[in-house]
Design an enzyme around this catalytic site. Structure first.
Site, short mmCIF file in Angstrom:
data_model
loop_
_atom_site.label_atom_id
_atom_site.label_comp_id
_atom_site.label_asym_id
_atom_site.label_seq_id
_atom_site.Cartn_x
_atom_site.Cartn_y
_atom_site.Cartn_z
N ASN A 163 43.22 43.43 30.68
CA ASN A 163 42.69 43.23 32.03
C ASN A 163 41.25 43.70 32.19
OD1 ASN A 163 45.07 42.16 32.86
ND2 ASN A 163 45.78 43.98 33.93
N HIS B 44 41.58 27.03 30.68
CA HIS B 44 40.40 27.42 29.91
C HIS B 44 39.31 26.35 29.93
CE1 HIS B 44 42.74 30.71 27.49
NE2 HIS B 44 42.54 31.03 28.75
N ARG C 104 42.84 33.22 36.93
CA ARG C 104 43.26 34.12 35.85
C ARG C 104 43.99 35.34 36.43
NH1 ARG C 104 39.94 37.95 32.01
NH2 ARG C 104 41.45 38.24 30.32
N HIS D 291 47.73 36.62 35.41
CA HIS D 291 48.06 37.99 34.99
C HIS D 291 49.03 38.65 35.96
CE1 HIS D 291 44.88 39.00 31.76
NE2 HIS D 291 44.96 37.70 31.86
N ASP E 55 53.82 39.54 42.24
CA ASP E 55 54.05 40.58 43.25
C ASP E 55 52.77 41.38 43.52
OD1 ASP E 55 53.72 42.02 40.92
OD2 ASP E 55 55.34 43.44 41.36
N ASP F 58 38.42 19.67 33.83
CA ASP F 58 38.61 18.34 33.26
C ASP F 58 39.36 18.46 31.92
OD1 ASP F 58 36.77 19.40 31.51
OD2 ASP F 58 35.09 18.17 32.21
C1 HEM Z 1 48.20 31.03 26.64
C2 HEM Z 1 47.88 32.28 26.70
C3 HEM Z 1 46.54 32.76 27.15
C4 HEM Z 1 45.71 33.56 26.46
C5 HEM Z 1 45.97 34.17 25.10
C6 HEM Z 1 44.54 33.74 27.26
C7 HEM Z 1 43.46 34.52 26.89
C8 HEM Z 1 42.28 34.61 27.61
C9 HEM Z 1 41.15 35.41 27.21
C10 HEM Z 1 41.10 36.30 25.98
C11 HEM Z 1 40.17 35.21 28.11
C12 HEM Z 1 38.77 35.80 28.09
C13 HEM Z 1 38.74 37.28 28.35
C14 HEM Z 1 37.36 37.82 28.06
O1 HEM Z 1 37.00 37.89 26.88
O2 HEM Z 1 36.63 38.14 29.01
C15 HEM Z 1 40.67 34.29 29.08
C16 HEM Z 1 39.96 33.84 30.15
C17 HEM Z 1 40.46 33.00 31.11
N1 HEM Z 1 41.77 32.57 31.18
FE1 HEM Z 1 43.19 32.73 29.77
N2 HEM Z 1 44.66 33.04 28.41
C18 HEM Z 1 45.87 32.43 28.40
C19 HEM Z 1 46.41 31.67 29.40
C20 HEM Z 1 45.79 31.42 30.60
C21 HEM Z 1 46.43 30.86 31.76
C22 HEM Z 1 47.91 30.53 31.86
C23 HEM Z 1 45.48 30.74 32.72
C24 HEM Z 1 45.60 30.24 34.12
C25 HEM Z 1 46.48 29.34 34.51
C26 HEM Z 1 44.25 31.22 32.15
C27 HEM Z 1 43.02 31.20 32.77
C28 HEM Z 1 41.88 31.78 32.28
C29 HEM Z 1 40.58 31.66 32.93
C30 HEM Z 1 40.25 30.81 34.14
C31 HEM Z 1 39.70 32.44 32.20
C32 HEM Z 1 38.22 32.69 32.51
C33 HEM Z 1 38.12 33.88 33.46
C34 HEM Z 1 36.72 34.16 33.99
O3 HEM Z 1 35.86 33.28 33.95
O4 HEM Z 1 36.53 35.29 34.46
N3 HEM Z 1 44.48 31.65 30.88
N4 HEM Z 1 41.97 33.95 28.76
C1 LIG Z 2 38.31 45.16 36.64
C2 LIG Z 2 38.85 46.50 36.29
O1 LIG Z 2 39.60 47.09 37.03
N1 LIG Z 2 38.47 46.97 35.13
C3 LIG Z 2 38.89 48.25 34.65
C4 LIG Z 2 39.63 48.08 33.35
O2 LIG Z 2 39.87 49.30 32.72
C5 LIG Z 2 38.70 50.07 32.45
C6 LIG Z 2 39.05 51.27 31.59
O3 LIG Z 2 40.39 51.57 31.57
C7 LIG Z 2 38.05 50.44 33.76
O4 LIG Z 2 36.89 51.23 33.52
C8 LIG Z 2 37.68 49.16 34.48
O5 LIG Z 2 37.14 49.46 35.75
#
Ligand code: HEM
Ligand SMILES: CC(=O)N[C@H]1CO[C@H](CO)[C@@H](O)[C@@H]1O
Ligand SMILES: *[C@@H]1O[C@H](CO)[C@@H](O)[C@H](O)[C@H]1NC(C)=O
Ligand SMILES: *[C@@H]1O[C@H](CO)[C@@H](O)[C@H](O)[C@H]1NC(C)=O
Ligand SMILES: *[C@@H]1O[C@H](CO)[C@@H](O)[C@H](O)[C@H]1NC(C)=O
Ligand SMILES: *[C@@H]1O[C@H](CO)[C@@H](O)[C@H](O)[C@H]1NC(C)=O
Ligand SMILES: *[C@@H]1O[C@H](CO)[C@@H](O)[C@H](O)[C@H]1NC(C)=O
Length: 325
Positions: free
Chosen positions: A92, A190, A61, A65, A73, A251
């Site tokens: 973020n 996801h 992720r 980003h 970069d 998967d």
């Molecule tokens: C299509 C647009 C996308 C949207 C709108 C999106 C949105 C999100 C959101 C909202 C979360 C959870 C954040 C939270 O509530 O903590 C998330 C988690 C995640 N996203 Fe996406 N995402 C997108 C595309 C992607 C892409 C392109 C990748 C990687 C190739 C990706 C990989 C992940 C992963 C692995 C997580 C879990 C992170 C963790 O376990 O800490 N996502 N995404």
């Molecule tokens: C992981 C990380 O850097 N989180 C930051 C996101 O932004 C908030 C508030 O702006 C910070 O408190 C977190 O440390």
């Protein structure tokens, strides 16, 4: 006829130009300048990921980003200084894995100071972590350099949001040179990892501002989420997996949930709202996991080349969180 061959020549020319700007990324760019770099990353990942396999999700992720804002970069790794950095922007807030990258960076710095970019370390680390946890392999060419700017506002507008519709998502992806097929494949990430209630609670509690539920979300699943996960509309701490039952395994089950109207975010559900994305989802489900891995790898290889800095552009940061002074 004449105009057609002119057009063909123009296209060939453009392809050559685009090709040459990317030519500086290459397989094993550090072969001469830091031959052990990739092995150091590999070793660290393999020694440490077993204790924290969920980091693989965090790292891929982070890669996503990073690449969507100012290209790959490492701008996502910068701390806020005079201005608010990307990592302090709402999209973020739940990013993780910064310390893991910084520790690998310091090992690589000890081996060859000032040579290997944070952008490349992130790219190799994310790939190695996914492979180490049983996910797909993709090729990582290197030679990226690090940016010097990180801007929270850019992340706010440039990172896709979970409530966006297919048209908006398509536009954001197109803006970085990715198409609808890439959108479907990369959303497949996801299949691992976790989210937090604020990313979906509007779908459960207040979809159109009338205290209603998102009709595109399977109602039984919505009830379960309300009962067991996001019990109130303001819960901001409970973790919710995007691929329940299989969040640690890379998967096809994410796509199974999507077609059952159990995609967790509106952006996941949105993949059914366009004929191209919908048929891509169905094709993936008809194919093997190996096919998914191969297709996912192609889209990752595109993503990790977005607007990379090469040659003398940017810098090689000493610490990933700080621009060199
Ligand atoms: C299509 C647009 C996308 C949207 C709108 C999106 C949105 C999100 C959101 C909202 C979360 C959870 C954040 C939270 O509530 O903590 C998330 C988690 C995640 N996203 Fe996406 N995402 C997108 C595309 C992607 C892409 C392109 C990748 C990687 C190739 C990706 C990989 C992940 C992963 C692995 C997580 C879990 C992170 C963790 O376990 O800490 N996502 N995404
Ligand atoms: C992981 C990380 O850097 N989180 C930051 C996101 O932004 C908030 C508030 O702006 C910070 O408190 C977190 O440390
Ligand atoms: C950050 O980006 C926004 C949007 O592009 C721009 O308006 C703003 O001036 C930038 N901020 C800094 C400190 O560069
Ligand atoms: C998608 O969202 C955008 C921005 O919110 C909106 O302008 C547009 O009308 C929506 N498109 C569809 C098809 O719902
Ligand atoms: C639902 O949204 C509307 C409009 O944004 C808001 O006025 C209302 O207070 C919200 N209700 C709840 C229960 O959050
Ligand atoms: C989460 O909610 C609590 C209580 O409503 C609030 O104090 C806290 O600031 C919120 N945290 C985040 C990260 O939004
Ligand atoms: C960057 O910020 C994090 C979180 O505030 C902090 O732990 C870390 O030490 C900072 N890194 C540097 C190099 O200043």
């Amino acid at each position: 006829m004449a105009s057609q061959s002119f057009l063909r020549a123009l296209i060939l020319c453009l392809v050559a130009i685009i090709g040459s700007t990317q030519a500086q990324l290459q397989q094993n760019f550090y072969a001469k300048t830091c031959p052990k770099a990739e092995a150091i990353v590999y070793k660290y990942v393999h020694e440490h990921i077993r204790n924290a396999p969920s980091l693989a999700a965090a790292l891929i992720r982070l890669q996503f980003h990073d690449c969507f804002i100012r290209g790959c970069d490492a701008s996502v790794l910068l701390n806020s200084t005079t201005n608010q950095a990307e990592k302090d922007s709402p999209p973020n807030l739940t990013l993780r894995g910064f310390g893991f990258i910084e520790r690998i960076k310091s090992l690589v710095e000890a081996e060859c100071p000032g040579v290997v970019s944070c952008a490349d370390i992130l790219a190799v680390t994310a790939r190695d972590a996914i492979v180490a946890t049983g996910g797909p392999y993709w090729k990582v060419t290197t030679g990226r350099r690090d940016g010097t700017v990180s801007n929270a506002t850019e992340a706010l507008f440039g990172i896709p949001a979970p409530f966006q519709n297919i048209t908006t998502l398509q536009g954001i992806f197109a803006g970085v040179g990715l198409d609808l097929k890439d959108l479907v494949l990369l959303s497949g990430a996801h299949t691992i990892g976790i989210s937090h209630c604020p990313s979906l609670s509007n779908r459960l509690y207040n979809f159109t501002g009338k205290g209603d539920q998102d009709p595109s979300l399977d109602s039984e699943y919505a009830e379960n989420l309300k009962k067991f996960k996001c019990k109130t509309s303001t819960d901001n701490t409970t973790l919710v997996e995007m691929d329940p039952g299989s969040r640690k395994t890379f998967d096809l089950s994410y796509y199974v949930h999507v077609v059952k109207r159990r995609g967790l975010f509106e952006s996941d559900a949105a993949l059914l709202n366009n004929p191209v994305t919908k048929s891509t989802v169905n094709q993936l489900l008809q194919g093997s996991v190996e096919n998914f891995f191969a297709e996912f790898a192609k889209s990752m290889e595109k993503m990790i080349q977005i607007s990379v800095l090469t040659g003398t552009q940017g810098q090689i940061r000493k610490q990933c969180a700080l621009v060199n002074n």
